[in-house]
Design a protein around this motif. Structure first.
Motif, PDB file in Angstrom:
ATOM      1  N   GLU A  30       0.833  -1.208   0.000  1.00 33.69           N
ATOM      2  CA  GLU A  30       0.000   0.000   0.000  1.00 33.69           C
ATOM      3  C   GLU A  30       0.866   1.256   0.000  1.00 33.69           C
ATOM      4  O   GLU A  30       0.625   2.201  -0.765  1.00 33.69           O
ATOM      5  N   ALA A  31       1.853   1.282   0.874  1.00 29.05           N
ATOM      6  CA  ALA A  31       2.716   2.460   0.985  1.00 29.05           C
ATOM      7  C   ALA A  31       3.484   2.703  -0.305  1.00 29.05           C
ATOM      8  O   ALA A  31       3.619   3.851  -0.759  1.00 29.05           O
ATOM      9  N   MET A  32       3.980   1.645  -0.929  1.00 29.16           N
ATOM     10  CA  MET A  32       4.751   1.804  -2.160  1.00 29.16           C
ATOM     11  C   MET A  32       3.866   2.242  -3.323  1.00 29.16           C
ATOM     12  O   MET A  32       4.267   3.072  -4.148  1.00 29.16           O
ATOM     13  N   ALA A  33       2.653   1.728  -3.386  1.00 30.06           N
ATOM     14  CA  ALA A  33       1.738   2.126  -4.463  1.00 30.06           C
ATOM     15  C   ALA A  33       1.360   3.593  -4.322  1.00 30.06           C
ATOM     16  O   ALA A  33       1.464   4.379  -5.282  1.00 30.06           O
ATOM     17  N   GLY A  40       4.395   5.926  -4.835  1.00 26.85           N
ATOM     18  CA  GLY A  40       4.718   6.137  -6.242  1.00 26.85           C
ATOM     19  C   GLY A  40       3.793   7.151  -6.884  1.00 26.85           C
ATOM     20  O   GLY A  40       4.225   7.976  -7.711  1.00 26.85           O
ATOM     21  N   GLU A  41       2.517   7.139  -6.497  1.00 23.45           N
ATOM     22  CA  GLU A  41       1.562   8.094  -7.056  1.00 23.45           C
ATOM     23  C   GLU A  41       1.827   9.509  -6.545  1.00 23.45           C
ATOM     24  O   GLU A  41       1.652  10.482  -7.269  1.00 23.45           O
ATOM     25  N   ILE A  42       2.257   9.614  -5.278  1.00 23.31           N
ATOM     26  CA  ILE A  42       2.636  10.927  -4.753  1.00 23.31           C
ATOM     27  C   ILE A  42       3.800  11.491  -5.558  1.00 23.31           C
ATOM     28  O   ILE A  42       3.804  12.671  -5.945  1.00 23.31           O
ATOM     29  N   CYS A  43       4.792  10.666  -5.828  1.00 21.15           N
ATOM     30  CA  CYS A  43       5.957  11.118  -6.595  1.00 21.15           C
ATOM     31  C   CYS A  43       5.556  11.508  -8.016  1.00 21.15           C
ATOM     32  O   CYS A  43       6.072  12.486  -8.571  1.00 21.15           O
ATOM     33  N   LEU A  44       4.636  10.764  -8.618  1.00 17.84           N
ATOM     34  CA  LEU A  44       4.167  11.103  -9.961  1.00 17.84           C
ATOM     35  C   LEU A  44       3.436  12.439  -9.944  1.00 17.84           C
ATOM     36  O   LEU A  44       3.630  13.271 -10.845  1.00 17.84           O
TER      37      LEU A  44
END
Length: 205
Positions: A177-180, A183-187
């Motif tokens: 969950e944290a990685m998904a 990754g969206e936060i970084c995008l």
């Protein structure tokens, strides 16, 4: 004459799986997610990349809340960085950590989804970052206190429908969950930079 050899206490077996799970989460945080959040501003934190967008908004009572619908729409709206940061820091890490490891101001029988463990939803970048870090540190410390045997035990009543699942299943799930979401936060940061700071984006490329 007889001699008695000193008794050497047995060395506890290494917690191999605990260490692997902890290392994966810590590596992601230290080298992928947290460094990418440096310099986050309030404007970027609340930026809505599309309309409609779920964010953190004050309700009629003036209390900021994470926007969501139950059940979730088949195609949910795009979310802001604020939404995902609060969700990860509070809902994914924070509430689970407080429910399962403590301390918490919620009642003793409050399950790991209970909002009373952590009701706040920051509307500033500084507040969101502080929540994210506190939630992560609390969850990381809780995992570090376990051993491999503990990871195989059921979550227990606070897991509700997942009560019989091993703790290891929750740890791996929350890591995903944290990685998904991370990754969206970084995008979203990349999209914001490309739209509002094109020169910086071109230089970075």
């Amino acid at each position: 004459m007889t001699t008695t050899e000193p008794t050497i206490p047995p060395t506890p077996p290494p917690s191999v799986w605990r260490d692997l799970l902890l290392d994966q989460l810590s590596f992601y945080w230290d080298f992928h997610l947290w460094p990418r959040l440096e310099g986050l501003t309030d404007t970027e934190y609340l930026w809505e990349p599309a309309s409609p967008a779920w964010s953190v908004r004050a309700g009629a009572d003036g209390v900021p809340r994470l926007e969501q619908e139950v059940p979730e729409p088949e195609v949910p709206p795009v979310t802001t960085i604020a939404w995902r940061m609060v969700h990860v820091g509070r809902d994914v890490f924070g509430r689970r950590a407080r429910a399962l490891f403590g301390p918490t101001d919620a009642p003793a029988d409050a399950d790991m989804f209970d909002a009373r463990h952590w009701p706040e939803a920051p509307v500033t970048a500084a507040g969101g970052l502080a929540m994210l870090e506190e939630g992560y540190r609390s969850w990381q410390a809780g995992i570090a206190a376990l051993d491999d045997e503990s990871l195989l035990r059921p979550i227990g009543p606070k897991g509700l429908a997942y009560a019989e699942f091993p703790m290891a299943a929750l740890v791996t799930h929350l890591g995903r969950e944290a990685m998904a979401h991370g990754g969206e936060i970084c995008l979203l940061r990349d999209l914001y930079r490309a739209q509002y700071a094109p020169s910086a984006s071109a230089t970075a490329g």
